[in-house]
Scaffold this active site. Structure first.
Site, PDB file in Angstrom:
ATOM      1  N   ASP A  29       0.854  -1.192   0.000  1.00 43.76           N
ATOM      2  CA  ASP A  29       0.000   0.000   0.000  1.00 43.76           C
ATOM      3  C   ASP A  29       0.894   1.247   0.000  1.00 43.76           C
ATOM      4  O   ASP A  29       1.913   1.309   0.678  1.00 43.76           O
ATOM      5  CB  ASP A  29      -0.907  -0.004   1.239  1.00 43.76           C
ATOM      6  CG  ASP A  29      -2.073   0.974   1.103  1.00 43.76           C
ATOM      7  OD1 ASP A  29      -3.214   0.500   0.980  1.00 43.76           O
ATOM      8  OD2 ASP A  29      -1.828   2.202   1.099  1.00 43.76           O
ATOM      9  N   ASN A  86     -12.770  -3.066   2.023  1.00 39.17           N
ATOM     10  CA  ASN A  86     -13.728  -1.976   2.196  1.00 39.17           C
ATOM     11  C   ASN A  86     -14.645  -1.929   0.976  1.00 39.17           C
ATOM     12  O   ASN A  86     -14.190  -2.073  -0.167  1.00 39.17           O
ATOM     13  CB  ASN A  86     -12.980  -0.650   2.350  1.00 39.17           C
ATOM     14  CG  ASN A  86     -12.136  -0.607   3.605  1.00 39.17           C
ATOM     15  OD1 ASN A  86     -12.526  -1.147   4.639  1.00 39.17           O
ATOM     16  ND2 ASN A  86     -10.971   0.005   3.518  1.00 39.17           N
ATOM     17  N   GLY A  92     -15.882   2.769   3.348  1.00 35.90           N
ATOM     18  CA  GLY A  92     -14.619   3.511   3.285  1.00 35.90           C
ATOM     19  C   GLY A  92     -13.776   3.171   2.076  1.00 35.90           C
ATOM     20  O   GLY A  92     -12.564   3.424   2.079  1.00 35.90           O
ATOM     21  N   GLN A  93     -14.403   2.614   1.032  1.00 37.60           N
ATOM     22  CA  GLN A  93     -13.642   2.262  -0.166  1.00 37.60           C
ATOM     23  C   GLN A  93     -13.279   3.529  -0.942  1.00 37.60           C
ATOM     24  O   GLN A  93     -14.160   4.343  -1.243  1.00 37.60           O
ATOM     25  CB  GLN A  93     -14.466   1.325  -1.053  1.00 37.60           C
ATOM     26  CG  GLN A  93     -13.707   0.812  -2.270  1.00 37.60           C
ATOM     27  CD  GLN A  93     -14.512  -0.195  -3.082  1.00 37.60           C
ATOM     28  OE1 GLN A  93     -15.699  -0.413  -2.839  1.00 37.60           O
ATOM     29  NE2 GLN A  93     -13.857  -0.822  -4.039  1.00 37.60           N
ATOM     30  N   HIS A  99     -10.240  -5.124  -3.722  1.00 37.16           N
ATOM     31  CA  HIS A  99      -8.932  -5.384  -3.126  1.00 37.16           C
ATOM     32  C   HIS A  99      -9.089  -5.794  -1.673  1.00 37.16           C
ATOM     33  O   HIS A  99     -10.077  -5.459  -1.020  1.00 37.16           O
ATOM     34  CB  HIS A  99      -8.016  -4.157  -3.225  1.00 37.16           C
ATOM     35  CG  HIS A  99      -8.587  -2.899  -2.639  1.00 37.16           C
ATOM     36  ND1 HIS A  99      -9.499  -2.121  -3.310  1.00 37.16           N
ATOM     37  CD2 HIS A  99      -8.388  -2.287  -1.450  1.00 37.16           C
ATOM     38  CE1 HIS A  99      -9.826  -1.082  -2.561  1.00 37.16           C
ATOM     39  NE2 HIS A  99      -9.173  -1.162  -1.415  1.00 37.16           N
ATOM     40  N   HIS A 101      -6.926  -5.526   1.908  1.00 40.55           N
ATOM     41  CA  HIS A 101      -5.794  -5.044   2.680  1.00 40.55           C
ATOM     42  C   HIS A 101      -5.300  -6.205   3.545  1.00 40.55           C
ATOM     43  O   HIS A 101      -6.109  -6.891   4.180  1.00 40.55           O
ATOM     44  CB  HIS A 101      -6.214  -3.919   3.628  1.00 40.55           C
ATOM     45  CG  HIS A 101      -6.743  -2.695   2.947  1.00 40.55           C
ATOM     46  ND1 HIS A 101      -5.973  -1.564   2.759  1.00 40.55           N
ATOM     47  CD2 HIS A 101      -7.952  -2.411   2.417  1.00 40.55           C
ATOM     48  CE1 HIS A 101      -6.694  -0.639   2.145  1.00 40.55           C
ATOM     49  NE2 HIS A 101      -7.913  -1.127   1.929  1.00 40.55           N
TER      50      HIS A 101
HETATM   51  P1  5GP Z   1      -9.554   1.587   0.121  1.00 43.06           P
HETATM   52  O1  5GP Z   1      -9.570   2.924   0.816  1.00 43.06           O
HETATM   53  O2  5GP Z   1     -10.266   1.651  -1.214  1.00 43.06           O
HETATM   54  O3  5GP Z   1     -10.010   0.438   0.960  1.00 43.06           O
HETATM   55  O4  5GP Z   1      -8.040   1.262  -0.163  1.00 43.06           O
HETATM   56  C1  5GP Z   1      -7.319   1.836  -1.200  1.00 43.06           C
HETATM   57  C2  5GP Z   1      -5.864   1.806  -0.800  1.00 43.06           C
HETATM   58  O5  5GP Z   1      -5.099   2.035  -1.963  1.00 43.06           O
HETATM   59  C3  5GP Z   1      -5.472   2.872   0.223  1.00 43.06           C
HETATM   60  O6  5GP Z   1      -4.989   2.255   1.396  1.00 43.06           O
HETATM   61  C4  5GP Z   1      -4.394   3.689  -0.494  1.00 43.06           C
HETATM   62  O7  5GP Z   1      -3.328   4.048   0.352  1.00 43.06           O
HETATM   63  C5  5GP Z   1      -3.949   2.757  -1.602  1.00 43.06           C
HETATM   64  N1  5GP Z   1      -3.502   3.416  -2.802  1.00 43.06           N
HETATM   65  C6  5GP Z   1      -4.092   4.468  -3.435  1.00 43.06           C
HETATM   66  N2  5GP Z   1      -3.411   4.786  -4.550  1.00 43.06           N
HETATM   67  C7  5GP Z   1      -2.361   3.920  -4.617  1.00 43.06           C
HETATM   68  C8  5GP Z   1      -1.296   3.760  -5.555  1.00 43.06           C
HETATM   69  O8  5GP Z   1      -1.162   4.488  -6.550  1.00 43.06           O
HETATM   70  N3  5GP Z   1      -0.398   2.776  -5.279  1.00 43.06           N
HETATM   71  C9  5GP Z   1      -0.506   1.967  -4.188  1.00 43.06           C
HETATM   72  N4  5GP Z   1       0.427   1.035  -4.016  1.00 43.06           N
HETATM   73  N5  5GP Z   1      -1.516   2.086  -3.297  1.00 43.06           N
HETATM   74  C10 5GP Z   1      -2.424   3.057  -3.512  1.00 43.06           C
END
Ligand code: 5GP
Ligand code: ZN
Length: 113
Positions: A29, A86, A92-93, A99, A101
């Site tokens: 991440d 998420n 909180g997505q 994906h 985490h």
């Molecule tokens: P969400 O908030 O959708 O559950 O998780 C998305 C995750 O993607 C976040 O934890 C954020 O830090 C990560 N993320 C966003 N943009 C990028 C990127 O360009 N590269 C990587 N490796 N992670 C990213």
């Protein structure tokens, strides 16, 4: 293609490819929330678990297999770790590409915020 995770799959955005196979990819991440914070995604775009269809379940299983593999590779098995997906705005997505985490290396609290 405006999906950043699809761009990572395609190699158009940089990411350290920690593990990949035909269907799944694991990478760190960008903004880690724990000493170990990886993301596991299907290479094929799916918005979230809420929008999976019958054709997607095999790749969901493949992703969870990759979750287990990368967590084990990092030695997280003994102490444990957390797996989170998420979904949507209340979930909180922020990236609308399915994906998981994988978070480890510290004690996780419950309930999540
Ligand atoms: P969400 O908030 O959708 O559950 O998780 C998305 C995750 O993607 C976040 O934890 C954020 O830090 C990560 N993320 C966003 N943009 C990028 C990127 O360009 N590269 C990587 N490796 N992670 C990213
Ligand atoms: Zn995508």
């Amino acid at each position: 293609m405006d999906c950043i995770f699809c761009q990572i799959v395609a190699g158009e955005l940089p990411a350290e490819r920690l593990y990949e196979d035909d269907d799944t990819l694991a990478f760190p991440d960008l903004r880690p929330r724990a000493p170990h914070h990886l993301l596991v995604i299907p290479k094929r775009h799916v918005d979230s678990l809420a929008s999976t269809n019958d054709d997607d379940w095999a790749v969901v299983a493949a992703c969870l297999h990759t979750v287990q593999r990368v967590a084990r590779d990092r030695g997280l098995d003994t102490a444990g770790y957390r797996v989170v997906s998420n979904i949507g705005s209340d979930g909180g997505q922020t990236v609308n590409h399915l994906h998981w985490h994988v978070l480890g290396g510290r004690l996780m609290t419950w309930p999540p915020g």
